[in-house]
Write an enzyme that holds these catalytic residues in place. Structure first.
Site, PDB file in Angstrom:
ATOM      1  N   ASP A  63       0.941  -1.256  -0.010  1.00  0.00           N
ATOM      2  CA  ASP A  63      -0.033   0.109  -0.137  1.00  0.00           C
ATOM      3  C   ASP A  63       0.926   1.195   0.083  1.00  0.00           C
ATOM      4  O   ASP A  63       0.759   1.943   0.987  1.00  0.00           O
ATOM      5  CB  ASP A  63      -0.816  -0.051   1.301  1.00  0.00           C
ATOM      6  CG  ASP A  63      -2.021   0.973   1.264  1.00  0.00           C
ATOM      7  OD1 ASP A  63      -2.162   1.634   0.206  1.00  0.00           O
ATOM      8  OD2 ASP A  63      -2.885   1.128   2.127  1.00  0.00           O
ATOM      9  N   LYS A  65       0.636   3.856  -2.240  1.00  0.00           N
ATOM     10  CA  LYS A  65      -0.254   5.001  -2.706  1.00  0.00           C
ATOM     11  C   LYS A  65       0.722   6.086  -3.332  1.00  0.00           C
ATOM     12  O   LYS A  65       0.958   7.249  -2.994  1.00  0.00           O
ATOM     13  CB  LYS A  65      -0.636   5.643  -1.276  1.00  0.00           C
ATOM     14  CG  LYS A  65      -1.910   4.970  -0.737  1.00  0.00           C
ATOM     15  CD  LYS A  65      -2.603   5.776   0.367  1.00  0.00           C
ATOM     16  CE  LYS A  65      -3.736   5.138   1.079  1.00  0.00           C
ATOM     17  NZ  LYS A  65      -3.157   4.034   1.977  1.00  0.00           N
ATOM     18  N   ILE A  69       5.690  12.319 -10.338  1.00  0.00           N
ATOM     19  CA  ILE A  69       5.715  12.614 -11.806  1.00  0.00           C
ATOM     20  C   ILE A  69       5.920  11.069 -12.691  1.00  0.00           C
ATOM     21  O   ILE A  69       6.168  10.223 -12.095  1.00  0.00           O
ATOM     22  CB  ILE A  69       7.072  13.202 -12.264  1.00  0.00           C
ATOM     23  CG1 ILE A  69       8.216  12.575 -11.758  1.00  0.00           C
ATOM     24  CG2 ILE A  69       6.923  14.869 -11.671  1.00  0.00           C
ATOM     25  CD1 ILE A  69       9.472  13.363 -12.577  1.00  0.00           C
TER      26      ILE A  69
END
Ligand code: C5P
Length: 231
Positions: A63, A65, A69
């Protein structure tokens, strides 16, 4: 009666150290085959723990997240695929998701988008500069996730039904915010039981504290597995 492992149930290893996470995996034993490693453990060697879990035959959800860029997200996603992760989260922004899909390539890694953090309400969204309601933003990002070629999304179990109606059958809908009837909600606001989350269209569940903070985590896991089985 003991309920068999269900690979759709990911236990969130939100614990302060790798040692405690390893102990939890030992305590849960054969009945849990899928684990989520998140931001608390990732800086402490969470990816090494993930590799250990893979060697034990477990499924591993990183996880992370990601939100950066394009080139960075693409390369970081490729690194997670190389690690042998099964699921990876990135924020559900179209540019980020397109980069993640490129990085995943034809590996077995599933990349899923975090639609809108369940901690954000209307006022918090306004503060960031989003004028859509959370629901509208979730549905917009679900459409964008499908268009980007993502494998699924993370959302509240209360949104799973509406999302399931507009996505392909194989699209993953992963829901945290899962609680047993009468259980402590903690800081989770939009919750459902494991059974109801799956009934409404979730493909996978993430459950942390109801298992890891239970007096006996193995019993906590059995209670969740029993609920999934409709008992
Ligand atoms: O302990 P609990 O069952 O609430 O754990 C839920 C897990 O799912 C935590 O690891 C949390 O970071 C994660 N999560 C969440 N809500 C989101 C996205 C992830 O609770 N919207």
């Amino acid at each position: 009666m003991s309920y068999a492992a269900d690979p759709r149930l990911y236990v969130a290893l939100d614990l302060p150290s790798i040692e405690e996470a390893r102990d939890m995996v030992v305590r849960l034993g054969e009945q849990i085959v899928s684990y989520k490693i998140g931001l608390q453990l990732l800086p402490l060697g969470g990816t090494q723990l993930g590799a250990e879990l893979k060697a034990m035959g477990k499924n591993v959800f990183y996880d992370f997240k990601f939100h950066d860029i394009d080139a960075t997200v693409e390369k970081a996603t490729r690194s997670v695929a190389r690690l042998g992760g099964d699921i990876l989260t990135v924020h559900a922004r179209p540019d980020v998701m397109r980069a993640a899909v490129k990085g995943r390539g034809d590996s077995d890694l599933k990349v899923i988008g975090v639609t809108v953090l369940t901690s954000l309400d209307k006022q918090a969204l306004e503060e960031i500069g989003y004028h859509d309601s959370a629901r509208d933003l979730v549905m917009r990002r679900v459409r964008q996730a499908v268009e980007a070629g993502m494998d699924g999304v993370v959302c509240s179990p209360l949104e799973a039904g509406e999302i399931r109606a507009v996505v392909p059958d194989e699209f993953l809908i992963v829901t945290p915010g899962v609680r047993l009837p009468g259980g402590d909600a903690g800081d989770q606001k939009r919750i459902a039981t494991p059974f109801d989350a799956l009934e409404s269209g979730a493909s996978h569940l993430v459950v942390g504290r109801p298992i890891t903070k239970a007096k006996d985590p193995a019993e906590g896991a059995q209670a969740v597995l029993a609920n999934i089985a409709g008992k």
